[in-house]
Write an enzyme that holds these catalytic residues in place. Structure first.
Site, PDB file in Angstrom:
ATOM      1  N   GLY A  12       0.786  -1.230   0.000  1.00 18.72           N
ATOM      2  CA  GLY A  12       0.000   0.000   0.000  1.00 18.72           C
ATOM      3  C   GLY A  12       0.816   1.277   0.000  1.00 18.72           C
ATOM      4  O   GLY A  12       0.327   2.331   0.420  1.00 18.72           O
ATOM      5  N   SER A  13       2.047   1.245  -0.522  1.00 20.62           N
ATOM      6  CA  SER A  13       2.852   2.465  -0.484  1.00 20.62           C
ATOM      7  C   SER A  13       2.297   3.540  -1.413  1.00 20.62           C
ATOM      8  O   SER A  13       2.395   4.744  -1.102  1.00 20.62           O
ATOM      9  CB  SER A  13       4.315   2.161  -0.805  1.00 20.62           C
ATOM     10  OG  SER A  13       4.492   1.802  -2.158  1.00 20.62           O
ATOM     11  N   ASN A  14       1.709   3.163  -2.533  1.00 15.74           N
ATOM     12  CA  ASN A  14       1.069   4.174  -3.388  1.00 15.74           C
ATOM     13  C   ASN A  14      -0.152   4.768  -2.698  1.00 15.74           C
ATOM     14  O   ASN A  14      -0.404   5.978  -2.802  1.00 15.74           O
ATOM     15  CB  ASN A  14       0.688   3.561  -4.737  1.00 15.74           C
ATOM     16  CG  ASN A  14       1.859   3.534  -5.701  1.00 15.74           C
ATOM     17  OD1 ASN A  14       2.284   4.566  -6.196  1.00 15.74           O
ATOM     18  ND2 ASN A  14       2.398   2.345  -5.946  1.00 15.74           N
ATOM     19  N   ARG A  69     -15.640 -15.336  -9.483  1.00 12.74           N
ATOM     20  CA  ARG A  69     -15.079 -14.026  -9.812  1.00 12.74           C
ATOM     21  C   ARG A  69     -16.193 -12.967  -9.900  1.00 12.74           C
ATOM     22  O   ARG A  69     -16.060 -11.856  -9.384  1.00 12.74           O
ATOM     23  CB  ARG A  69     -14.299 -14.099 -11.127  1.00 12.74           C
ATOM     24  CG  ARG A  69     -13.549 -12.833 -11.466  1.00 12.74           C
ATOM     25  CD  ARG A  69     -12.678 -13.012 -12.687  1.00 12.74           C
ATOM     26  NE  ARG A  69     -11.558 -13.912 -12.491  1.00 12.74           N
ATOM     27  CZ  ARG A  69     -10.427 -13.588 -11.867  1.00 12.74           C
ATOM     28  NH1 ARG A  69     -10.252 -12.382 -11.391  1.00 12.74           N
ATOM     29  NH2 ARG A  69      -9.460 -14.468 -11.727  1.00 12.74           N
ATOM     30  N   ASN A 111      -5.837   2.984 -12.534  1.00 15.20           N
ATOM     31  CA  ASN A 111      -4.900   1.932 -12.139  1.00 15.20           C
ATOM     32  C   ASN A 111      -3.479   2.443 -12.347  1.00 15.20           C
ATOM     33  O   ASN A 111      -3.233   3.284 -13.206  1.00 15.20           O
ATOM     34  CB  ASN A 111      -5.116   0.684 -13.001  1.00 15.20           C
ATOM     35  CG  ASN A 111      -4.207  -0.463 -12.594  1.00 15.20           C
ATOM     36  OD1 ASN A 111      -4.024  -0.734 -11.396  1.00 15.20           O
ATOM     37  ND2 ASN A 111      -3.629  -1.148 -13.564  1.00 15.20           N
ATOM     38  N   HIS A 113       0.237   0.737 -13.218  1.00 19.22           N
ATOM     39  CA  HIS A 113       0.851  -0.515 -13.673  1.00 19.22           C
ATOM     40  C   HIS A 113       2.349  -0.272 -13.822  1.00 19.22           C
ATOM     41  O   HIS A 113       2.763   0.733 -14.414  1.00 19.22           O
ATOM     42  CB  HIS A 113       0.249  -0.948 -15.017  1.00 19.22           C
ATOM     43  CG  HIS A 113       0.861  -2.208 -15.539  1.00 19.22           C
ATOM     44  ND1 HIS A 113       0.537  -3.444 -15.033  1.00 19.22           N
ATOM     45  CD2 HIS A 113       1.809  -2.428 -16.479  1.00 19.22           C
ATOM     46  CE1 HIS A 113       1.258  -4.378 -15.648  1.00 19.22           C
ATOM     47  NE2 HIS A 113       2.031  -3.786 -16.534  1.00 19.22           N
ATOM     48  N   THR A 145     -10.079  -0.036 -18.489  1.00 19.53           N
ATOM     49  CA  THR A 145     -11.083  -0.551 -19.416  1.00 19.53           C
ATOM     50  C   THR A 145     -11.127  -2.070 -19.244  1.00 19.53           C
ATOM     51  O   THR A 145     -10.334  -2.637 -18.493  1.00 19.53           O
ATOM     52  CB  THR A 145     -10.730  -0.183 -20.868  1.00 19.53           C
ATOM     53  OG1 THR A 145      -9.395  -0.663 -21.147  1.00 19.53           O
ATOM     54  CG2 THR A 145     -10.791   1.315 -21.094  1.00 19.53           C
TER      55      THR A 145
HETATM   56  C1  GAR Z   1       3.332  -1.000  -7.484  1.00 15.48           C
HETATM   57  O1  GAR Z   1       4.614  -1.045  -8.028  1.00 15.48           O
HETATM   58  C2  GAR Z   1       2.292  -1.013  -8.590  1.00 15.48           C
HETATM   59  O2  GAR Z   1       2.716  -0.341  -9.742  1.00 15.48           O
HETATM   60  C3  GAR Z   1       2.134  -2.484  -8.834  1.00 15.48           C
HETATM   61  O3  GAR Z   1       2.237  -3.096  -7.582  1.00 15.48           O
HETATM   62  C4  GAR Z   1       3.011  -2.286  -6.714  1.00 15.48           C
HETATM   63  C5  GAR Z   1       2.193  -2.022  -5.482  1.00 15.48           C
HETATM   64  O4  GAR Z   1       2.958  -1.431  -4.485  1.00 15.48           O
HETATM   65  N1  GAR Z   1       0.876  -2.764  -9.467  1.00 15.48           N
HETATM   66  C6  GAR Z   1       0.674  -3.837 -10.215  1.00 15.48           C
HETATM   67  O5  GAR Z   1       1.517  -4.672 -10.446  1.00 15.48           O
HETATM   68  C7  GAR Z   1      -0.723  -3.929 -10.786  1.00 15.48           C
HETATM   69  N2  GAR Z   1      -0.790  -4.955 -11.756  1.00 15.48           N
HETATM   70  P1  GAR Z   1       2.241  -0.722  -3.248  1.00 15.48           P
HETATM   71  O6  GAR Z   1       1.257  -1.735  -2.677  1.00 15.48           O
HETATM   72  O7  GAR Z   1       3.355  -0.441  -2.301  1.00 15.48           O
HETATM   73  O8  GAR Z   1       1.558   0.510  -3.753  1.00 15.48           O
END
Ligand code: GAR
Length: 213
Positions: A12-14, A69, A111, A113, A145
């Site tokens: 969850g750092s983002n 799902r 999102n 990525h 999308t």
């Molecule tokens: C981030 O690097 C994000 O870009 C990636 O997971 C990490 C999450 O880090 N997302 C994906 O791979 C989505 N397919 P975080 O939990 O520390 O934010």
């Protein structure tokens, strides 16, 4: 006050970067809830400690297969909707979403990525970029999308791939820029500052949509 719901699966750092930016920069918005598909997601603790509502919709409780799902996504949408969000933010949310879910939040679902899309959709992006001999790598914020890791690009961050890099080193370099880029992109979205026409997304105030070191 706009309402943001953030979906996570792990660290969850983002999400943390978005919460801090929202508060420190006094956005006309609040992070109303953080929702995880994993009960042990570390980011849930940060959210709770910062007075943000948390919820878990454990995908494992739904079993496997298409029906499971769909049922998971329906329950996820029910929980999200209980917070009446204006914007839904996927921040390290590691589940593929059904077209019905994506449609429900069309135009307000973001999102991040960890690759320069359209290169390297899917998993293990940094390993694959190194393996392919790429000299640059990065991350992309995009509108979601129905097609996995596609959708109009809101912002991109680019870093060099250095000799001797492994996936961890590259991921760390990219993550530093993710933490600058994603809060900006979410702010643009909540403030209605994006003009979207087909695949073209422009910041109306002319802020840079390319992030570099
Ligand atoms: C981030 O690097 C994000 O870009 C990636 O997971 C990490 C999450 O880090 N997302 C994906 O791979 C989505 N397919 P975080 O939990 O520390 O934010």
């Amino acid at each position: 006050m706009k309402r943001i719901v953030i979906l996570i699966s792990g660290r969850g750092s983002n999400m943390e970067a978005i919460v801090h930016a929202c508060r420190d920069q006094a956005w006309p918005a609040e992070v109303s809830a953080v929702v995880s598909n994993r009960p042990d997601a570390a980011g849930l603790t940060f959210a709770a400690n910062h007075g943000i509502a948390t919820a878990v919709v454990d995908h494992k409780a739904f079993g496997k297969g298409d029906a499971a799902r769909a049922a998971f996504d329906q329950e996820l949408a029910r929980v999200i909707d209980s917070y009446a969000p204006d914007v839904v933010v996927l921040a390290g949310f590691m589940r593929i979403l059904t077209p019905e879910f994506v449609q429900r939040y069309a135009g307000r679902l973001l999102n991040i990525h960890p690759s320069l899309l359209p290169s390297f959709p899917g998993l293990h992006t940094h390993e694959r970029a190194i393996e392919a001999g790429c000299r640059v790598a990065g991350a992309t914020v995009h509108l979601v999308t129905a097609e996995l890791d596609h959708g109009p690009i809101v912002a991109q961050a680019v870093v060099p791939v250095l000799d001797g890099d492994n996936a961890q080193a590259l991921a760390q370099r990219v993550l530093g820029l993710e933490h600058r880029m994603y809060p900006s992109a979410v702010r643009w979205m909540v403030c209605g500052e994006l003009a979207i026409s087909g695949n073209q997304v422009r910041h109306l105030g002319g802020e840079a949509q390319l992030f570099t070191l």
